[in-house]
Design an enzyme around this catalytic site. Structure first.
Site, PDB file in Angstrom:
ATOM      1  N   GLU A   1      -3.479  -0.360  11.805  1.00  0.00           N
ATOM      2  CA  GLU A   1      -2.875  -1.676  12.058  1.00  0.00           C
ATOM      3  C   GLU A   1      -1.692  -1.647  13.032  1.00  0.00           C
ATOM      4  O   GLU A   1      -0.705  -2.350  12.829  1.00  0.00           O
ATOM      5  CB  GLU A   1      -2.433  -2.308  10.726  1.00  0.00           C
ATOM      6  CG  GLU A   1      -3.597  -2.536   9.789  1.00  0.00           C
ATOM      7  CD  GLU A   1      -3.177  -3.060   8.414  1.00  0.00           C
ATOM      8  OE1 GLU A   1      -3.916  -3.884   7.865  1.00  0.00           O
ATOM      9  OE2 GLU A   1      -2.135  -2.644   7.883  1.00  0.00           O
TER      10      GLU A   1
HETATM   11  C1  TNX Z   1      -4.297  -2.775   4.628  1.00  0.00           C
HETATM   12  S1  TNX Z   1      -5.655  -0.216   4.447  1.00  0.00           S
HETATM   13  C2  TNX Z   1      -3.393  -1.770   4.895  1.00  0.00           C
HETATM   14  C3  TNX Z   1      -2.144  -1.712   4.128  1.00  0.00           C
HETATM   15  C4  TNX Z   1      -2.010  -2.836   3.151  1.00  0.00           C
HETATM   16  C5  TNX Z   1      -3.342  -3.100   2.501  1.00  0.00           C
HETATM   17  C6  TNX Z   1      -3.281  -4.142   1.443  1.00  0.00           C
HETATM   18  C7  TNX Z   1      -4.627   0.157   5.471  1.00  0.00           C
HETATM   19  C8  TNX Z   1      -4.819   1.424   6.101  1.00  0.00           C
HETATM   20  N1  TNX Z   1      -3.633  -0.718   5.727  1.00  0.00           N
HETATM   21  O1  TNX Z   1      -1.051  -1.676   5.006  1.00  0.00           O
HETATM   22  O2  TNX Z   1      -1.066  -2.471   2.191  1.00  0.00           O
HETATM   23  O3  TNX Z   1      -4.248  -3.481   3.483  1.00  0.00           O
HETATM   24  O4  TNX Z   1      -4.488  -4.230   0.753  1.00  0.00           O
END
Ligand code: TNX
Length: 581
Positions: free
Chosen positions: A375
């Site tokens: 992300e």
């Molecule tokens: C996605 S899964 C994220 C996290 C959040 C989560 C909440 C991932 C690698 N990144 O930063 O906490 O969703 O479900």
């Protein structure tokens, strides 16, 4: 900067019930829930040899060969298995009240519990053993199934009227066998005070070893900070179900949780926040070493994650020179993702990465170092790839194997790297291509094993962006075939992440782990041939009374036929935290 006080770091071996409670409110919630659960659950039926979670590879019951543990029992063990014997005794002493002394295997001591480390365990000549050992002399179970070998983690457990013998090639194998034995005793074995009970173990033989070498769970200690004692208790939960990796998500926008000597403000400043505005906290290097040692004793490897280049607001408030604009952002205590990143154009950033991964690698005996990589929405794709390529090289230079979220896929390959796939659709050509180039895979499909997802629409905490996940949904999939174009041979294993935007206490952690964690453990450990929802839910049901006895908070899922269906509103009662996805 307030650090959370912990008990002295030296041993990492104290039983948790002797540690001071760090969170009276959570502990009280857990105890109340457990009491209520215990009151409502009917007495469990006698344990059968196959009633083990995760399901063993081979089970050969012998109803004529039950064994009853009595007050005079001893544990006999060869020196290399001594620590497993100590732990087995620690588990069994509180409820039985028995002394369970441990005798060296080198002595001709009698002992109905025998733990043996052996290099060639399965070809052991039955007659010779029978002559030397009353355990084997007494039962007709020598014909029990055999495997080619136990591998690193397999074991054999035999129960005859004379005793129980666990054999393995490694201490890890003995440990898993001892966990199986614990489950074969009546549920009240998990009581923390003496119980009047007939401590019968069902007769027969189990031969067992894991399907996948990597079986894990992740705890996000960044969104909310959890003190050392909470993490140790989570390690115990993993070990119970033969999970062998604890991934700690140590850094994120809302907090930096590991002390780094060369960049002290990361923890001192970046550790002082958490979601919702609480005090946060961080682990000193001694705290972290204590977690690692406690886990190692339970054959659990810690996988530290330093999330880069995104999810870095906490680092940026501590060191503004790491931001692209060189101006500190405000601290962040919300639950949005994807807005922060370290400056990929500044050489100082790579010095920071090298220093941090160098220190974390030096604290971590396990082979893995997780780089995050998820992300980073504000970083252009080619810049992201170049950053990851350099960061992977810096991790490899520490001698550790790179692990990262599957967003790493398009960045260059580095030897042995492992991608953690968290998608919700099993068709991901980019990840499949990275596997073709040599990456291995840990499967954490968001819509199956994200333990921050709500069980049902009315679950008081958790998210639902990847769907609602009750036990059946967490159990009914196959890590070996889940991702199109990825062969089972490339799958290192499975991991269940618990993100903690909405999870604030140990009781809430347990509520999200149980009963889904054992379902994921079974996917990682048990051969596919044992996969059977109808059987699993029955076996799992028998663990409700164990959790109640142990004071573990759990969700009384309607998927599971608990000993009484009227079971138990154990939910934490807080309001739902707003969803971010
Ligand atoms: C996605 S899964 C994220 C996290 C959040 C989560 C909440 C991932 C690698 N990144 O930063 O906490 O969703 O479900």
């Amino acid at each position: 900067m307030p650090t959370i006080p912990t008990t002295p770091a030296e041993s990492g071996a104290e039983p948790l019930d002797r540690l001071p409670a760090q969170q009276p409110a959570a502990a009280e919630l857990a105890r109340t829930a457990a009491r209520r659960a215990g009151d409502l659950l009917a007495p469990p039926a006698p344990v059968r040899l196959g009633d083990v979670v995760p399901a063993p590879e081979q089970v050969l019951p012998d109803p004529a060969a039950d064994f009853t543990l009595s007050a005079g029992a001893a544990i006999r063990v060869s020196p290399a298995g001594r620590d497993v014997a100590e732990q087995l005794a620690e588990w069994l002493r509180p409820a039985t009240g028995f002394a369970l002394p441990i005798a060296d295997g080198s002595l001709p001591a009698e002992g109905p519990l025998v733990l043996t480390l052996s290099e060639a365990p399965l070809t052991e000549p039955a007659d010779a053993v029978a002559a030397a050992d009353p355990v084997d002399a007494a039962g007709p179970v020598d014909a029990a199934g055999s495997l080619d070998g136990f591998g690193d983690e397999g074991y054999r457990l035999r129960v005859t009227p004379a005793g129980v013998r666990i054999t393995a090639a490694t201490a890890a194998g003995l440990f898993h066998g001892a966990q199986t034995l614990r489950q074969l005793l009546p549920a009240s074995i998990d009581s923390t005070s003496p119980v009047t009970e007939r401590w019968t173990v069902p007769g027969g033989s189990i031969v067992d070893r894991p399907r996948f070498p990597y079986r894990g769970a992740m705890l996000d200690v960044a969104r909310h900070f959890f003190p050392v004692e909470d993490v140790l208790r989570v390690v115990d939960h993993l070990a119970r179900y033969k999970l062998n990796h604890l991934h700690l998500h140590l850094t994120d926008d809302q907090g930096w949780r590991i002390a780094v000597d060369s960049w002290p403000r990361l923890a001192e400043v970046g550790g002082a926040t958490e979601v919702g505005g609480g005090p946060g906290g961080y682990y000193t290097q001694a705290d972290y070493r204590r977690i690692v040692a406690y886990a190692a004793r339970r054959h659990v490897t810690v996988v530290p994650e330093i999330d880069l280049p995104g999810h870095t607001n906490a680092a940026l408030i501590a060191y503004p020179e790491l931001t692209p604009g060189k101006i500190a952002p405000p601290p962040y205590t919300g639950t949005e993702v994807g807005f922060s990143y370290v400056d990929p154009a500044d050489e100082r950033t790579y010095a920071f990465v090298a220093d941090v991964v160098g220190e974390v690698a030096a604290l971590t005996p396990g082979p893995w170092l997780h780089l995050g990589g998820d992300e980073a929405f504000k970083v252009p794709a080619d810049t992201y790839r170049a950053f990851i390529k350099r960061a992977q090289t810096l991790v490899a230079a520490t001698g550790k194997t790179v692990v990262g979220w599957h967003q790493l896929a398009p960045a260059g390959h580095v030897d042995g790297r492992v991608l953690q796939w968290w998608g919700t659709n099993g068709d991901d050509p980019e990840t499949a291509e990275a596997v073709r180039r040599g990456a291995r895979l840990i499967l954490s499909p968001g819509n199956r094993v994200y333990l921050d997802m709500k069980y049902a629409a009315d679950t008081p905490i958790g998210h639902d962006w990847a769907g609602l996940i009750d036990v059946r949904r967490a159990y009914d999939w196959d890590p070996g075939t889940h991702l199109t174009g990825v062969p089972a041979a490339a799958v290192l294993g499975v991991e269940a992440p618990l993100w903690t935007e909405s999870v604030t206490t140990l009781a809430e952690v347990e509520f999200m782990l149980f009963p889904r964690l054992p379902a994921v453990a079974e996917l990682g450990w048990s051969p596919r041939s044992t996969h059977d929802w109808a059987g699993f839910r029955e076996r799992l049901a028998a663990h409700g009374p164990r959790w109640a006895a142990a004071g573990i908070t759990f969700h009384p899922s309607p998927d599971v036929p608990w000993p009484t269906p009227a079971a138990i509103p154990t939910q934490p009662t807080r309001d739902t935290t707003a969803d971010t996805h």
